[in-house]
Design a protein around this motif. Sequence first.
Motif, PDB file in Angstrom:
ATOM      1  N   GLU A  76      -6.407  16.303  -8.501  1.00  0.00           N
ATOM      2  CA  GLU A  76      -7.078  16.115  -9.918  1.00  0.00           C
ATOM      3  C   GLU A  76      -5.351  15.589 -10.013  1.00  0.00           C
ATOM      4  OE1 GLU A  76      -6.372  19.668 -11.814  1.00  0.00           O
ATOM      5  OE2 GLU A  76      -7.875  20.644 -11.526  1.00  0.00           O
ATOM      6  N   GLU A  77      -4.845  15.132  -9.914  1.00  0.00           N
ATOM      7  CA  GLU A  77      -3.770  14.053 -10.001  1.00  0.00           C
ATOM      8  C   GLU A  77      -3.552  12.767  -8.815  1.00  0.00           C
ATOM      9  OE1 GLU A  77       0.975  16.255  -9.406  1.00  0.00           O
ATOM     10  OE2 GLU A  77      -0.284  17.667  -9.526  1.00  0.00           O
ATOM     11  N   LEU A  78      -3.889  12.711  -7.925  1.00  0.00           N
ATOM     12  CA  LEU A  78      -4.307  11.521  -7.242  1.00  0.00           C
ATOM     13  C   LEU A  78      -5.643  11.222  -5.903  1.00  0.00           C
ATOM     14  CD1 LEU A  78      -1.463  12.427  -4.764  1.00  0.00           C
ATOM     15  CD2 LEU A  78      -0.678  10.971  -6.121  1.00  0.00           C
ATOM     16  N   THR A  79      -5.975  10.044  -6.428  1.00  0.00           N
ATOM     17  CA  THR A  79      -7.401   9.727  -5.873  1.00  0.00           C
ATOM     18  C   THR A  79      -7.286   9.896  -4.599  1.00  0.00           C
ATOM     19  OG1 THR A  79      -6.639   8.049  -4.845  1.00  0.00           O
ATOM     20  CG2 THR A  79      -7.152   7.829  -7.891  1.00  0.00           C
ATOM     21  N   GLU A  80      -8.693  10.132  -3.610  1.00  0.00           N
ATOM     22  CA  GLU A  80      -8.699  10.067  -2.253  1.00  0.00           C
ATOM     23  C   GLU A  80      -7.912   8.922  -1.651  1.00  0.00           C
ATOM     24  OE1 GLU A  80     -12.098  10.323   0.373  1.00  0.00           O
ATOM     25  OE2 GLU A  80     -12.235  10.228  -0.953  1.00  0.00           O
ATOM     26  N   GLU A  81      -8.135   7.945  -2.253  1.00  0.00           N
ATOM     27  CA  GLU A  81      -7.241   6.599  -0.929  1.00  0.00           C
ATOM     28  C   GLU A  81      -5.826   6.619  -1.350  1.00  0.00           C
ATOM     29  OE1 GLU A  81      -7.271   2.041  -1.666  1.00  0.00           O
ATOM     30  OE2 GLU A  81      -7.252   2.613  -3.049  1.00  0.00           O
ATOM     31  N   GLN A  82      -5.492   7.804  -2.601  1.00  0.00           N
ATOM     32  CA  GLN A  82      -3.882   7.685  -3.258  1.00  0.00           C
ATOM     33  C   GLN A  82      -3.314   9.128  -1.912  1.00  0.00           C
ATOM     34  OE1 GLN A  82      -4.245   8.441  -7.038  1.00  0.00           O
ATOM     35  NE2 GLN A  82      -2.823   6.478  -7.195  1.00  0.00           N
ATOM     36  N   ARG A  83      -3.880   9.738  -1.899  1.00  0.00           N
ATOM     37  CA  ARG A  83      -3.895  11.041  -1.112  1.00  0.00           C
ATOM     38  C   ARG A  83      -3.877  10.533   0.533  1.00  0.00           C
ATOM     39  NH1 ARG A  83      -7.869  13.446  -3.986  1.00  0.00           N
ATOM     40  NH2 ARG A  83      -9.053  14.247  -2.598  1.00  0.00           N
ATOM     41  N   ASP A  84      -4.823   9.704   0.963  1.00  0.00           N
ATOM     42  CA  ASP A  84      -5.167   9.417   2.029  1.00  0.00           C
ATOM     43  C   ASP A  84      -3.609   8.329   2.496  1.00  0.00           C
ATOM     44  OD1 ASP A  84      -7.512  11.004   2.469  1.00  0.00           O
ATOM     45  OD2 ASP A  84      -8.647   8.666   2.236  1.00  0.00           O
ATOM     46  N   ARG A  85      -3.408   7.331   1.670  1.00  0.00           N
ATOM     47  CA  ARG A  85      -2.149   6.777   1.777  1.00  0.00           C
ATOM     48  C   ARG A  85      -0.952   7.623   1.854  1.00  0.00           C
ATOM     49  NH1 ARG A  85      -3.230   1.290  -0.888  1.00  0.00           N
ATOM     50  NH2 ARG A  85      -5.095   0.121  -0.020  1.00  0.00           N
ATOM     51  N   ARG A  86      -0.657   8.417   1.603  1.00  0.00           N
ATOM     52  CA  ARG A  86       0.852   9.663   1.813  1.00  0.00           C
ATOM     53  C   ARG A  86       0.781  10.220   2.949  1.00  0.00           C
ATOM     54  NH1 ARG A  86       2.877  11.987  -4.333  1.00  0.00           N
ATOM     55  NH2 ARG A  86       2.385   9.147  -4.962  1.00  0.00           N
ATOM     56  N   VAL A  87      -0.487  10.604   3.889  1.00  0.00           N
ATOM     57  CA  VAL A  87      -0.985  11.061   4.701  1.00  0.00           C
ATOM     58  C   VAL A  87      -0.203  10.003   6.419  1.00  0.00           C
ATOM     59  CG1 VAL A  87      -3.133  12.122   5.888  1.00  0.00           C
ATOM     60  CG2 VAL A  87      -2.187  13.127   3.810  1.00  0.00           C
ATOM     61  N   ARG A  88      -0.500   8.868   5.601  1.00  0.00           N
ATOM     62  CA  ARG A  88      -0.276   8.136   6.570  1.00  0.00           C
ATOM     63  C   ARG A  88       0.968   7.824   6.197  1.00  0.00           C
ATOM     64  NH1 ARG A  88      -0.982   5.726  10.821  1.00  0.00           N
ATOM     65  NH2 ARG A  88      -0.473   3.352  11.934  1.00  0.00           N
ATOM     66  N   ALA A  89       1.246   7.514   5.595  1.00  0.00           N
ATOM     67  CA  ALA A  89       3.146   7.421   5.237  1.00  0.00           C
ATOM     68  C   ALA A  89       3.666   8.578   5.884  1.00  0.00           C
ATOM     69  CB  ALA A  89       3.075   7.184   4.349  1.00  0.00           C
ATOM     70  N   ARG A  90       3.425   9.751   5.928  1.00  0.00           N
ATOM     71  CA  ARG A  90       4.618  10.964   6.696  1.00  0.00           C
ATOM     72  C   ARG A  90       3.557  10.775   7.687  1.00  0.00           C
ATOM     73  NH1 ARG A  90       3.198  16.242   2.244  1.00  0.00           N
ATOM     74  NH2 ARG A  90       4.236  15.082   1.226  1.00  0.00           N
ATOM     75  N   ALA A  91       2.725  10.427   8.609  1.00  0.00           N
ATOM     76  CA  ALA A  91       1.825  10.392  10.364  1.00  0.00           C
ATOM     77  C   ALA A  91       3.665   9.007  10.663  1.00  0.00           C
ATOM     78  CB  ALA A  91       0.923   9.658  10.182  1.00  0.00           C
ATOM     79  N   LEU A  92       3.618   8.026   9.528  1.00  0.00           N
ATOM     80  CA  LEU A  92       4.191   6.785  10.670  1.00  0.00           C
ATOM     81  C   LEU A  92       5.737   7.158   9.514  1.00  0.00           C
ATOM     82  CD1 LEU A  92       2.750   4.074   8.549  1.00  0.00           C
ATOM     83  CD2 LEU A  92       2.914   4.243  11.127  1.00  0.00           C
ATOM     84  N   ARG A  93       6.066   7.679   9.279  1.00  0.00           N
ATOM     85  CA  ARG A  93       7.562   8.739   8.917  1.00  0.00           C
ATOM     86  C   ARG A  93       8.050   9.564   9.879  1.00  0.00           C
ATOM     87  NH1 ARG A  93       9.208  12.768   4.335  1.00  0.00           N
ATOM     88  NH2 ARG A  93      12.350  13.428   5.143  1.00  0.00           N
TER      89      ARG A  93
ATOM     90  N   GLU B 168       0.689  -1.148   0.402  1.00  0.00           N
ATOM     91  CA  GLU B 168      -0.156   0.248  -0.271  1.00  0.00           C
ATOM     92  C   GLU B 168       0.769   1.777   0.118  1.00  0.00           C
ATOM     93  OE1 GLU B 168      -1.895   0.749   3.830  1.00  0.00           O
ATOM     94  OE2 GLU B 168      -0.991  -0.976   4.492  1.00  0.00           O
ATOM     95  N   PHE B 169       2.145   0.871   0.739  1.00  0.00           N
ATOM     96  CA  PHE B 169       2.965   2.198   0.517  1.00  0.00           C
ATOM     97  C   PHE B 169       4.012   2.510  -0.465  1.00  0.00           C
ATOM     98  CE2 PHE B 169       1.811   1.527   5.465  1.00  0.00           C
ATOM     99  CZ  PHE B 169       0.954   2.993   5.474  1.00  0.00           C
ATOM    100  N   ARG B 170       5.004   1.325  -1.304  1.00  0.00           N
ATOM    101  CA  ARG B 170       5.713   1.322  -1.943  1.00  0.00           C
ATOM    102  C   ARG B 170       4.907   1.864  -3.626  1.00  0.00           C
ATOM    103  NH1 ARG B 170       9.764  -2.253  -2.202  1.00  0.00           N
ATOM    104  NH2 ARG B 170      10.048  -1.952  -3.932  1.00  0.00           N
ATOM    105  N   GLU B 171       3.343   1.017  -3.930  1.00  0.00           N
ATOM    106  CA  GLU B 171       2.636   1.718  -4.674  1.00  0.00           C
ATOM    107  C   GLU B 171       2.518   3.874  -4.903  1.00  0.00           C
ATOM    108  OE1 GLU B 171      -1.325   0.139  -4.484  1.00  0.00           O
ATOM    109  OE2 GLU B 171      -0.406  -2.193  -5.022  1.00  0.00           O
ATOM    110  N   ASN B 172       2.434   4.092  -3.522  1.00  0.00           N
ATOM    111  CA  ASN B 172       2.731   5.668  -3.734  1.00  0.00           C
ATOM    112  C   ASN B 172       3.743   6.313  -3.270  1.00  0.00           C
ATOM    113  OD1 ASN B 172      -0.607   5.532  -4.064  1.00  0.00           O
ATOM    114  ND2 ASN B 172      -0.556   4.104  -2.486  1.00  0.00           N
ATOM    115  N   LEU B 173       4.893   5.816  -2.894  1.00  0.00           N
ATOM    116  CA  LEU B 173       6.066   6.810  -1.976  1.00  0.00           C
ATOM    117  C   LEU B 173       7.165   6.284  -4.038  1.00  0.00           C
ATOM    118  CD1 LEU B 173       6.371   5.960   1.241  1.00  0.00           C
ATOM    119  CD2 LEU B 173       5.499   7.447  -0.082  1.00  0.00           C
ATOM    120  N   THR B 174       7.680   7.217  -4.858  1.00  0.00           N
ATOM    121  CA  THR B 174       8.459   7.155  -4.981  1.00  0.00           C
ATOM    122  C   THR B 174       9.333   6.108  -4.476  1.00  0.00           C
ATOM    123  OG1 THR B 174       9.891   8.895  -4.094  1.00  0.00           O
ATOM    124  CG2 THR B 174       8.579   8.852  -6.236  1.00  0.00           C
ATOM    125  N   ASP B 175      10.901   5.318  -4.951  1.00  0.00           N
ATOM    126  CA  ASP B 175      12.160   4.778  -5.252  1.00  0.00           C
ATOM    127  C   ASP B 175      12.573   5.537  -4.082  1.00  0.00           C
ATOM    128  OD1 ASP B 175      10.671   2.618  -6.219  1.00  0.00           O
ATOM    129  OD2 ASP B 175      11.360   3.196  -8.053  1.00  0.00           O
TER     130      ASP B 175
END
Length: 295
Positions: free
Chosen positions: A145-162, A96-103
Amino acid sequence: MAEGDSPTIARRRVRLALREARERADLTQLQVAEEMEWSLSKVIRIENGDVSISPNDLRPLLNYLGIKDKAVVAALVADARIARTRQRAAWFQMPEFRENLTDHMRKLIEYEGEASEIRSYSIYYIPGPLQTASYATALMRRFEEELTEEQRDRRVRARALRREALLGRTGVQILVMLDESVLRRTIGGPRVFADQLRDLKALAENGTIRIRMVPFSLDAAVTNNASFDLLLLGEGEVLYRETGIDDELVEDREATAKHRARYDKVWHEVADEEDTIEFIRGQIEMLEGMSPREN
């Protein structure tokens, strides 16, 4: 090899030694692949740190690259063994994070768990690991316009975990240098931004971070058009740089040294921690004074 080094640091040391030796020998990755009877992708993945090299593969490769000093070979072989030590799967490697974070971002997060010093410079927004959930959510809305709501939510979650992983560490010094505009740009509106500034102020006051502002009045650009992070890992540094449309990890010693020298120079020219915290306090008071209608 340094006692207690993690697989991350050991793998980085091996791959940098291999890449630098290949470049000194004026060889291409394709030439190495052909000589070793490997695929080109294997050489690329080893040098990028995507995979670890086995000691049995490493020894003949070192010989081909001209690294024959017994002590150096022994140290690199020991590093290769450490690098292949099995680690518990990190959260940022989950699908879920690999798909939403760059290498490059995933590698940066991995390095943040090992760095002894982190220098961060931002020209537009609060750095990711220091963002509150509400601020990060507001920031992500800019990409509707670039990311779905799910993609945005996962990136926010990734920032919280980071954030949780980095700020929960001990033994790491975090220096943050922000352009004055970052502390004025009310992302999320007055209420969200005031909460973000209160959080930033608390982190500075309790010693979790050191923070300084580059005021508009100071003609001392750190970089012309990009925010960046510098991480000290063992005996070397890594530069993470982003422009808003792309990001990259740079490990070239000359490039990292240039950014480090410029950062340290400007750090001593800008507003100090006390003045920066006082500025943040003033911004909070101003935002708190705005009417609810503006929130």
